[in-house]
Scaffold this motif. Sequence first.
Motif, PDB file in Angstrom:
ATOM      1  N   GLY A 286      22.527  -3.644   8.928  1.00 53.50           N
ATOM      2  CA  GLY A 286      22.063  -2.413   9.563  1.00 53.50           C
ATOM      3  C   GLY A 286      20.678  -2.501  10.162  1.00 53.50           C
ATOM      4  N   ILE A 287      19.933  -3.571   9.848  1.00 53.32           N
ATOM      5  CA  ILE A 287      18.579  -3.748  10.388  1.00 53.32           C
ATOM      6  C   ILE A 287      18.684  -4.479  11.724  1.00 53.32           C
ATOM      7  CG2 ILE A 287      16.347  -4.894  10.025  1.00 53.32           C
ATOM      8  CD1 ILE A 287      16.821  -4.502   6.981  1.00 53.32           C
ATOM      9  N   THR A 288      18.100  -3.885  12.774  1.00 52.41           N
ATOM     10  CA  THR A 288      18.280  -4.443  14.116  1.00 52.41           C
ATOM     11  C   THR A 288      17.101  -5.280  14.587  1.00 52.41           C
ATOM     12  OG1 THR A 288      17.432  -2.397  15.089  1.00 52.41           O
ATOM     13  CG2 THR A 288      19.820  -2.567  14.818  1.00 52.41           C
ATOM     14  N   GLU A 289      16.079  -5.446  13.746  1.00 47.73           N
ATOM     15  CA  GLU A 289      14.960  -6.316  14.116  1.00 47.73           C
ATOM     16  C   GLU A 289      15.063  -7.618  13.331  1.00 47.73           C
ATOM     17  OE1 GLU A 289      10.991  -5.212  12.361  1.00 47.73           O
ATOM     18  OE2 GLU A 289      12.024  -3.295  12.059  1.00 47.73           O
ATOM     19  N   PRO A 290      14.413  -8.690  13.806  1.00 45.61           N
ATOM     20  CA  PRO A 290      14.475  -9.970  13.081  1.00 45.61           C
ATOM     21  C   PRO A 290      13.953  -9.807  11.649  1.00 45.61           C
ATOM     22  CG  PRO A 290      13.529 -10.272  15.276  1.00 45.61           C
ATOM     23  CD  PRO A 290      13.634  -8.796  15.059  1.00 45.61           C
ATOM     24  N   ILE A 291      14.724 -10.260  10.686  1.00 47.19           N
ATOM     25  CA  ILE A 291      14.379 -10.039   9.279  1.00 47.19           C
ATOM     26  C   ILE A 291      13.129 -10.832   8.890  1.00 47.19           C
ATOM     27  CG2 ILE A 291      15.804 -11.882   8.268  1.00 47.19           C
ATOM     28  CD1 ILE A 291      15.771  -8.344   6.857  1.00 47.19           C
ATOM     29  N   GLY A 292      12.928 -12.008   9.470  1.00 50.11           N
ATOM     30  CA  GLY A 292      11.735 -12.793   9.185  1.00 50.11           C
ATOM     31  C   GLY A 292      10.476 -12.074   9.631  1.00 50.11           C
TER      32      GLY A 292
ATOM     33  N   LYS B  28      15.679   9.042   7.275  1.00 51.32           N
ATOM     34  CA  LYS B  28      14.208   9.183   7.338  1.00 51.32           C
ATOM     35  C   LYS B  28      13.667   9.977   6.162  1.00 51.32           C
ATOM     36  CE  LYS B  28      14.354  13.226  10.396  1.00 51.32           C
ATOM     37  NZ  LYS B  28      13.934  13.783  11.695  1.00 51.32           N
ATOM     38  N   ASP B  29      14.520  10.751   5.494  1.00 53.15           N
ATOM     39  CA  ASP B  29      14.062  11.469   4.301  1.00 53.15           C
ATOM     40  C   ASP B  29      15.219  11.670   3.339  1.00 53.15           C
ATOM     41  OD1 ASP B  29      15.425  13.922   5.205  1.00 53.15           O
ATOM     42  OD2 ASP B  29      13.818  14.014   6.672  1.00 53.15           O
ATOM     43  N   SER B  30      14.868  11.796   2.054  1.00 55.17           N
ATOM     44  CA  SER B  30      15.880  11.944   1.015  1.00 55.17           C
ATOM     45  C   SER B  30      15.300  12.718  -0.151  1.00 55.17           C
ATOM     46  CB  SER B  30      16.352  10.567   0.536  1.00 55.17           C
ATOM     47  OG  SER B  30      16.952  10.651  -0.737  1.00 55.17           O
ATOM     48  N   PRO B  31      15.924  13.822  -0.557  1.00 53.87           N
ATOM     49  CA  PRO B  31      15.464  14.560  -1.738  1.00 53.87           C
ATOM     50  C   PRO B  31      15.459  13.700  -3.003  1.00 53.87           C
ATOM     51  CG  PRO B  31      17.075  15.856  -0.511  1.00 53.87           C
ATOM     52  CD  PRO B  31      17.082  14.481   0.085  1.00 53.87           C
TER      53      PRO B  31
ATOM     54  N   LYS C  22       7.840   1.245  11.190  1.00 54.67           N
ATOM     55  CA  LYS C  22       9.166   1.768  10.874  1.00 54.67           C
ATOM     56  C   LYS C  22      10.189   0.670  11.103  1.00 54.67           C
ATOM     57  CE  LYS C  22       8.462   6.715  11.626  1.00 54.67           C
ATOM     58  NZ  LYS C  22       8.864   7.914  12.414  1.00 54.67           N
ATOM     59  N   ILE C  23      11.117   0.526  10.158  1.00 60.99           N
ATOM     60  CA  ILE C  23      12.169  -0.481  10.290  1.00 60.99           C
ATOM     61  C   ILE C  23      13.195   0.018  11.311  1.00 60.99           C
ATOM     62  CG2 ILE C  23      13.944  -1.795   9.077  1.00 60.99           C
ATOM     63  CD1 ILE C  23      12.387  -1.187   6.461  1.00 60.99           C
ATOM     64  N   ASN C  24      13.539  -0.844  12.260  1.00 61.59           N
ATOM     65  CA  ASN C  24      14.565  -0.486  13.243  1.00 61.59           C
ATOM     66  C   ASN C  24      15.946  -0.693  12.634  1.00 61.59           C
ATOM     67  OD1 ASN C  24      12.654   0.013  15.309  1.00 61.59           O
ATOM     68  ND2 ASN C  24      12.488  -2.179  15.705  1.00 61.59           N
ATOM     69  N   VAL C  25      16.723   0.384  12.569  1.00 61.24           N
ATOM     70  CA  VAL C  25      18.038   0.311  11.924  1.00 61.24           C
ATOM     71  C   VAL C  25      19.112   0.970  12.786  1.00 61.24           C
ATOM     72  CG1 VAL C  25      17.078   0.277   9.591  1.00 61.24           C
ATOM     73  CG2 VAL C  25      17.651   2.472  10.648  1.00 61.24           C
ATOM     74  N   ARG C  26      20.364   0.618  12.491  1.00 57.15           N
ATOM     75  CA  ARG C  26      21.505   1.219  13.178  1.00 57.15           C
ATOM     76  C   ARG C  26      21.761   2.631  12.655  1.00 57.15           C
ATOM     77  NH1 ARG C  26      24.431  -2.941  15.627  1.00 57.15           N
ATOM     78  NH2 ARG C  26      24.044  -5.002  14.695  1.00 57.15           N
ATOM     79  N   LYS C  27      22.303   3.467  13.504  1.00 55.36           N
ATOM     80  CA  LYS C  27      22.802   4.765  13.060  1.00 55.36           C
ATOM     81  C   LYS C  27      24.141   4.549  12.368  1.00 55.36           C
ATOM     82  CE  LYS C  27      20.609   7.471  16.728  1.00 55.36           C
ATOM     83  NZ  LYS C  27      20.831   8.330  17.914  1.00 55.36           N
TER      84      LYS C  27
ATOM     85  N   LYS D 184       0.811  -1.224   0.000  1.00 54.62           N
ATOM     86  CA  LYS D 184       0.000   0.000   0.000  1.00 54.62           C
ATOM     87  C   LYS D 184       0.841   1.268   0.000  1.00 54.62           C
ATOM     88  CE  LYS D 184      -1.818  -1.665   3.712  1.00 54.62           C
ATOM     89  NZ  LYS D 184      -2.589  -1.971   4.937  1.00 54.62           N
ATOM     90  N   GLU D 185       1.982   1.216   0.662  1.00 57.65           N
ATOM     91  CA  GLU D 185       2.800   2.420   0.841  1.00 57.65           C
ATOM     92  C   GLU D 185       4.249   2.041   1.115  1.00 57.65           C
ATOM     93  OE1 GLU D 185       1.168   4.351   4.281  1.00 57.65           O
ATOM     94  OE2 GLU D 185       1.618   2.649   5.594  1.00 57.65           O
ATOM     95  N   PHE D 186       5.147   3.012   0.946  1.00 55.42           N
ATOM     96  CA  PHE D 186       6.551   2.805   1.295  1.00 55.42           C
ATOM     97  C   PHE D 186       6.718   2.814   2.807  1.00 55.42           C
ATOM     98  CE2 PHE D 186       7.408   4.350  -3.091  1.00 55.42           C
ATOM     99  CZ  PHE D 186       8.225   3.307  -3.503  1.00 55.42           C
ATOM    100  N   ILE D 187       7.648   1.993   3.277  1.00 58.40           N
ATOM    101  CA  ILE D 187       7.980   1.896   4.691  1.00 58.40           C
ATOM    102  C   ILE D 187       9.318   2.605   4.906  1.00 58.40           C
ATOM    103  CG2 ILE D 187       8.540   0.276   6.549  1.00 58.40           C
ATOM    104  CD1 ILE D 187       5.593   0.245   5.693  1.00 58.40           C
ATOM    105  N   TYR D 188       9.415   3.376   5.968  1.00 58.26           N
ATOM    106  CA  TYR D 188      10.629   4.141   6.231  1.00 58.26           C
ATOM    107  C   TYR D 188      11.431   3.461   7.339  1.00 58.26           C
ATOM    108  CZ  TYR D 188       8.487   7.724   3.345  1.00 58.26           C
ATOM    109  OH  TYR D 188       7.923   8.406   2.286  1.00 58.26           O
ATOM    110  N   PRO D 189      12.744   3.742   7.452  1.00 55.42           N
ATOM    111  CA  PRO D 189      13.529   4.720   6.713  1.00 55.42           C
ATOM    112  C   PRO D 189      13.897   4.247   5.304  1.00 55.42           C
ATOM    113  CG  PRO D 189      14.921   3.571   8.267  1.00 55.42           C
ATOM    114  CD  PRO D 189      13.526   3.089   8.518  1.00 55.42           C
TER     115      PRO D 189
END
Length: 436
Positions: free
Chosen positions: A299-305, A243-246, A318-323, A208-213
């Motif tokens: 870089g993704i800190t949540e279980p990928i499954g 979280k955003d990109s031109p 929101k996907i949990n990711v590393r800085k 339905k929509e894009f998921i961020y970041p």
Amino acid sequence: MKKDKQKNNTEIKRNFLIVSRWGETLDIAVAILNEGHDVKMYIEDKPSREIGYGFVKKAKDWKSHVDWADVLIFDYTGYGKTCSELRAQGKLVIGGTEYSDMLELDRNFGQDELKKLGIKILPSKEFFNFQDAIDYVKSNPNSYVIKPSGETQEYKQLLFVGSDDEGLDVIRVLKAYEKSWGNDFGNFQLQRKVKGVEVSVSAYFNGKEFIYPINVTFEHKKLFPKELGVSTGEMGSSMFWTKDSPIFDATLKKFEKSLAKGGFVGQLDINCIVNGNGIFPLEFTSRFGYPQIFIQRAGITEPIGNMFYKLAVGESFKINVRKGFQVGAYMVVPPFPFEDKKSFELFSKDSVIVFKKELKEGIHPMHLKKINDEWLITGNTGIALMVTGTGLTMKDAQRMMKNRINNIIINNVYYRTDIGDRWSDDFDRLWSWGLL
């Protein structure tokens, strides 16, 4: 209350069926398996079917396991119609649609869709034979990129980036292709070449929509450091999440309605050349990118499954990711990036991967099998491992990756040692153009 619900969601054991074209997603299969789920993997390409043996359960016919699966993952383009049919039957599917397949596989269609949405594109022209293309360059002297379309674009070494302002190098290559390929090359594009920073933006889509970041990736496509040698598709990447990109707003974001119409679930990536004059989209990847997905996973800190499950059910999250940054380099062996069965069997098949210390964090198995707990190279292309590193700075991420590479012994191995080195220059230019 929400936290408990999330915790329970991650603890639920599910059945994942991975339908793979060439066995590229072994690392994903192993990660989901290690998270406590059941996984079965089917590989379409016969010479690649030994990949994953000993790591994960293999399926001889994926269609007979559809009822067993809670989530189906299709790892390549070309399965769009099948994915849509399965969704219509109520199955949860990570994969494309016929529309998203066309965006990647038919370059002209992708460029036309960009134009329809008012996105500026580079001049390009499609050709069905070499002589017409040679005559065109002679009549319109300029620097061009030769881009194969359809199935031929899988041969990454055929993509040629010209450097001569009159197009003389492109003419020579077209003549060479005509001699070696004849009429078997298929259609291809000549695209005007521009100078700038090559960068891709991608995001996951839940139907339905894009998921961020958003993910911002810098690919390193040539075989040798400093962008020398043949084009391989890719030898490694550096990236970060934002979280955003031109660049995303000017390109992919405009495809949200088109993707939602077909119920696309997965990742969409667009590769661009950007400079002081604007953003120029080059091509789509409407599936997982390789090795992009493995470096993203670092870089993704949540279980990928669990993340894939949430995408497939259409959850907004929101996907949990590393800085900071992530980098990754392929470790490859002969005959990569070419296909030569004799060379592979002579130099690489069944070569053992040796770890000096038993540390496997950030080590992603590629075309491997496991026998007596030893990792052996299999398949036919010579991609052994993807090694990743993360850090708050690019140099920290590079240092971690290099330390992990130094812990690995593979006979006849080669890899890029400069993944991420361009970042300081790229950052300065992107910042000055207002694109970060």
